[in-house]
Design a protein around this motif. Structure first.
Motif, PDB file in Angstrom:
ATOM      1  N   ASN A   1     -28.789 -13.202 -12.960  1.00  0.00           N
ATOM      2  CA  ASN A   1     -28.568 -13.220 -11.518  1.00  0.00           C
ATOM      3  C   ASN A   1     -28.421 -11.795 -11.009  1.00  0.00           C
ATOM      4  OD1 ASN A   1     -28.570 -16.037 -11.220  1.00  0.00           O
ATOM      5  ND2 ASN A   1     -26.455 -16.163 -11.914  1.00  0.00           N
ATOM      6  N   ILE A   2     -29.212 -11.441 -10.008  1.00  0.00           N
ATOM      7  CA  ILE A   2     -29.113 -10.121  -9.386  1.00  0.00           C
ATOM      8  C   ILE A   2     -28.727 -10.312  -7.927  1.00  0.00           C
ATOM      9  CG2 ILE A   2     -30.252  -7.938  -8.850  1.00  0.00           C
ATOM     10  CD1 ILE A   2     -32.245  -8.505 -11.078  1.00  0.00           C
ATOM     11  N   GLY A   3     -27.561  -9.812  -7.582  1.00  0.00           N
ATOM     12  CA  GLY A   3     -27.071  -9.930  -6.222  1.00  0.00           C
ATOM     13  C   GLY A   3     -26.984  -8.575  -5.553  1.00  0.00           C
ATOM     14  N   VAL A   4     -26.604  -8.601  -4.280  1.00  0.00           N
ATOM     15  CA  VAL A   4     -26.483  -7.358  -3.520  1.00  0.00           C
ATOM     16  C   VAL A   4     -25.252  -7.451  -2.624  1.00  0.00           C
ATOM     17  CG1 VAL A   4     -28.004  -8.197  -1.647  1.00  0.00           C
ATOM     18  CG2 VAL A   4     -27.742  -5.727  -2.031  1.00  0.00           C
ATOM     19  N   MET A   5     -24.551  -6.341  -2.504  1.00  0.00           N
ATOM     20  CA  MET A   5     -23.394  -6.282  -1.614  1.00  0.00           C
ATOM     21  C   MET A   5     -23.848  -6.390  -0.164  1.00  0.00           C
ATOM     22  SD  MET A   5     -20.086  -5.832  -1.213  1.00  0.00           S
ATOM     23  CE  MET A   5     -19.428  -5.070  -2.710  1.00  0.00           C
ATOM     24  N   GLN A   6     -23.165  -7.213   0.598  1.00  0.00           N
ATOM     25  CA  GLN A   6     -23.496  -7.375   2.004  1.00  0.00           C
ATOM     26  C   GLN A   6     -23.474  -6.018   2.713  1.00  0.00           C
ATOM     27  OE1 GLN A   6     -20.727  -9.723   4.362  1.00  0.00           O
ATOM     28  NE2 GLN A   6     -22.453 -10.934   5.091  1.00  0.00           N
ATOM     29  N   GLY A   7     -24.426  -5.835   3.636  1.00  0.00           N
ATOM     30  CA  GLY A   7     -24.532  -4.578   4.352  1.00  0.00           C
ATOM     31  C   GLY A   7     -25.516  -3.606   3.748  1.00  0.00           C
ATOM     32  N   ARG A   8     -25.982  -3.888   2.518  1.00  0.00           N
ATOM     33  CA  ARG A   8     -26.967  -3.013   1.871  1.00  0.00           C
ATOM     34  C   ARG A   8     -28.397  -3.366   2.275  1.00  0.00           C
ATOM     35  NH1 ARG A   8     -21.781  -1.738   0.564  1.00  0.00           N
ATOM     36  NH2 ARG A   8     -21.742  -0.032  -0.934  1.00  0.00           N
ATOM     37  N   LEU A   9     -28.567  -4.421   3.065  1.00  0.00           N
ATOM     38  CA  LEU A   9     -29.894  -4.810   3.536  1.00  0.00           C
ATOM     39  C   LEU A   9     -29.995  -4.615   5.044  1.00  0.00           C
ATOM     40  CD1 LEU A   9     -30.432  -8.039   1.386  1.00  0.00           C
ATOM     41  CD2 LEU A   9     -31.004  -5.662   0.833  1.00  0.00           C
ATOM     42  N   SER A  10     -29.312  -3.609   5.539  1.00  0.00           N
ATOM     43  CA  SER A  10     -29.292  -3.277   6.972  1.00  0.00           C
ATOM     44  C   SER A  10     -29.114  -1.779   7.121  1.00  0.00           C
ATOM     45  CB  SER A  10     -28.121  -3.969   7.686  1.00  0.00           C
ATOM     46  OG  SER A  10     -28.149  -5.368   7.539  1.00  0.00           O
ATOM     47  N   ASP A  11     -29.814  -1.210   8.104  1.00  0.00           N
ATOM     48  CA  ASP A  11     -29.530   0.176   8.471  1.00  0.00           C
ATOM     49  C   ASP A  11     -28.306   0.174   9.393  1.00  0.00           C
ATOM     50  OD1 ASP A  11     -31.579   1.420   7.051  1.00  0.00           O
ATOM     51  OD2 ASP A  11     -33.046   1.027   8.635  1.00  0.00           O
TER      52      ASP A  11
ATOM     53  N   TRP B   1     -32.706   1.124   4.478  1.00  0.00           N
ATOM     54  CA  TRP B   1     -32.263   0.061   3.582  1.00  0.00           C
ATOM     55  C   TRP B   1     -33.426  -0.542   2.803  1.00  0.00           C
ATOM     56  CZ3 TRP B   1     -34.156  -4.793   3.380  1.00  0.00           C
ATOM     57  CH2 TRP B   1     -34.831  -5.302   4.497  1.00  0.00           C
ATOM     58  N   GLN B   2     -34.586  -0.688   3.443  1.00  0.00           N
ATOM     59  CA  GLN B   2     -35.687  -1.424   2.823  1.00  0.00           C
ATOM     60  C   GLN B   2     -36.243  -0.688   1.594  1.00  0.00           C
ATOM     61  OE1 GLN B   2     -38.633  -2.614   5.681  1.00  0.00           O
ATOM     62  NE2 GLN B   2     -39.231  -4.378   4.466  1.00  0.00           N
ATOM     63  N   THR B   3     -36.515   0.611   1.760  1.00  0.00           N
ATOM     64  CA  THR B   3     -37.019   1.408   0.642  1.00  0.00           C
ATOM     65  C   THR B   3     -36.039   1.393  -0.520  1.00  0.00           C
ATOM     66  OG1 THR B   3     -38.221   2.865   2.148  1.00  0.00           O
ATOM     67  CG2 THR B   3     -37.757   3.727  -0.040  1.00  0.00           C
TER      68      THR B   3
END
Length: 270
Positions: A3-13, A254-256
């Motif tokens: 499972n690979i997750g991401v901390m909220q806020g890391r997919l937004s500028d 964030w996207q790159t």
């Protein structure tokens, strides 16, 4: 695949906002973005600013979180209680401590409402428990606030593996474990391989970030000093099962960064 997750806020500028801040304008979009990149988890963030307005604090918001999670097949398995890093639980003023305990209890209730498994509790910076006094105070608070029906508390700390093991044994609670951050361990000069061997049975989740030694900064994965390959090899040898959650910087785009860091992690784990 792990499972690979991401901390909220890391997919937004978030220009002019702290990295560890709730993405008020785009939190719904982050579910779709996570899915499109390949993440299957988002770690929810309660950041200490207007927490009572955070979607997880209301029935309507909780419903929307669950609907988005289901729609995009992105689970919310953990919550980072960044609010608690302010040190108020260890304050000398009893009223401030009581208010902080109420906040802690609220966060646990919000997490329970959407069946979150882990609440990450940072005990570093102002919440560091390096002193015996702080350890004893936090031990008592954990016994007061946390009960068996709450999500499991994972401590993210600046303690060595030996100190952390000792503290867990002293507190002696079934639903208390460890969040291990590979980047922070690197920055603090810890021997990650040895620490993982000592702590693995209590580690519920691993944070992925790449930092330089001597308290250096966090950069795109693969560019600093964190020894990811060695860490993953040890965890595999120990048959550790759990989620890897990216707590990486967004660096203005964030996207790159998200695509690069996800691909790095997916290649690492495969």
């Amino acid at each position: 695949m792990n499972n690979i997750g991401v901390m909220q806020g890391r997919l937004s500028d978030k220009p002019n906002l702290a990295l560890q801040s709730f993405p008020w304008d785009s939190w719904q979009k982050e579910f779709e973005r996570a899915n499109s990149i390949g993440f299957n988890q988002i770690e929810w963030l309660v950041d200490g600013y207007n927490d009572n307005d955070n979607p997880i604090a209301s029935l309507e918001g909780q419903k929307e979180i669950l609907e988005l999670s289901d729609k995009f097949s992105v689970s919310v398995n953990s919550l980072c209680a960044h609010s608690l890093i302010d040190g108020n639980l260890l304050h000398a003023d009893p009223l401030i401590v009581e208010n902080a305990k109420h906040k802690f209890s609220q966060i646990l209730s919000w997490a329970s409402a959407i069946n979150i498994e882990f609440v990450i509790f940072p005990i570093m910076d102002a919440m560091s428990i390096q002193s015996d006094y702080a350890k004893e105070k936090l031990k008592n608070i954990l016994h007061e606030v946390v009960d068996i029906d709450h999500p499991k508390i994972l401590l993210e700390s600046d303690l060595t593996a030996f100190q952390l093991n000792f503290f867990l044994d002293d507190v002696d609670m079934d639903n208390l474990g460890i969040l291990y951050d590979l980047g922070n361990a690197t920055a603090m000069g810890f021997d990650i391989e040895n620490e993982l061997r000592v702590l693995h049975a209590d580690i519920g989740e691993v944070h992925i970030k790449d930092r330089y030694i001597n308290n250096g900064g966090s950069v795109r994965l693969g560019n600093a000093d964190t020894r990811f390959e060695a860490a993953v090899r040890i965890l595999n040898d120990l048959s550790w099962q759990g989620s890897f959650v990216l707590e990486t910087p967004i660096l203005g785009d964030w996207q790159t960064e998200a695509y690069s860091n996800f691909n790095f992690t997916a290649n690492l784990l495969n």
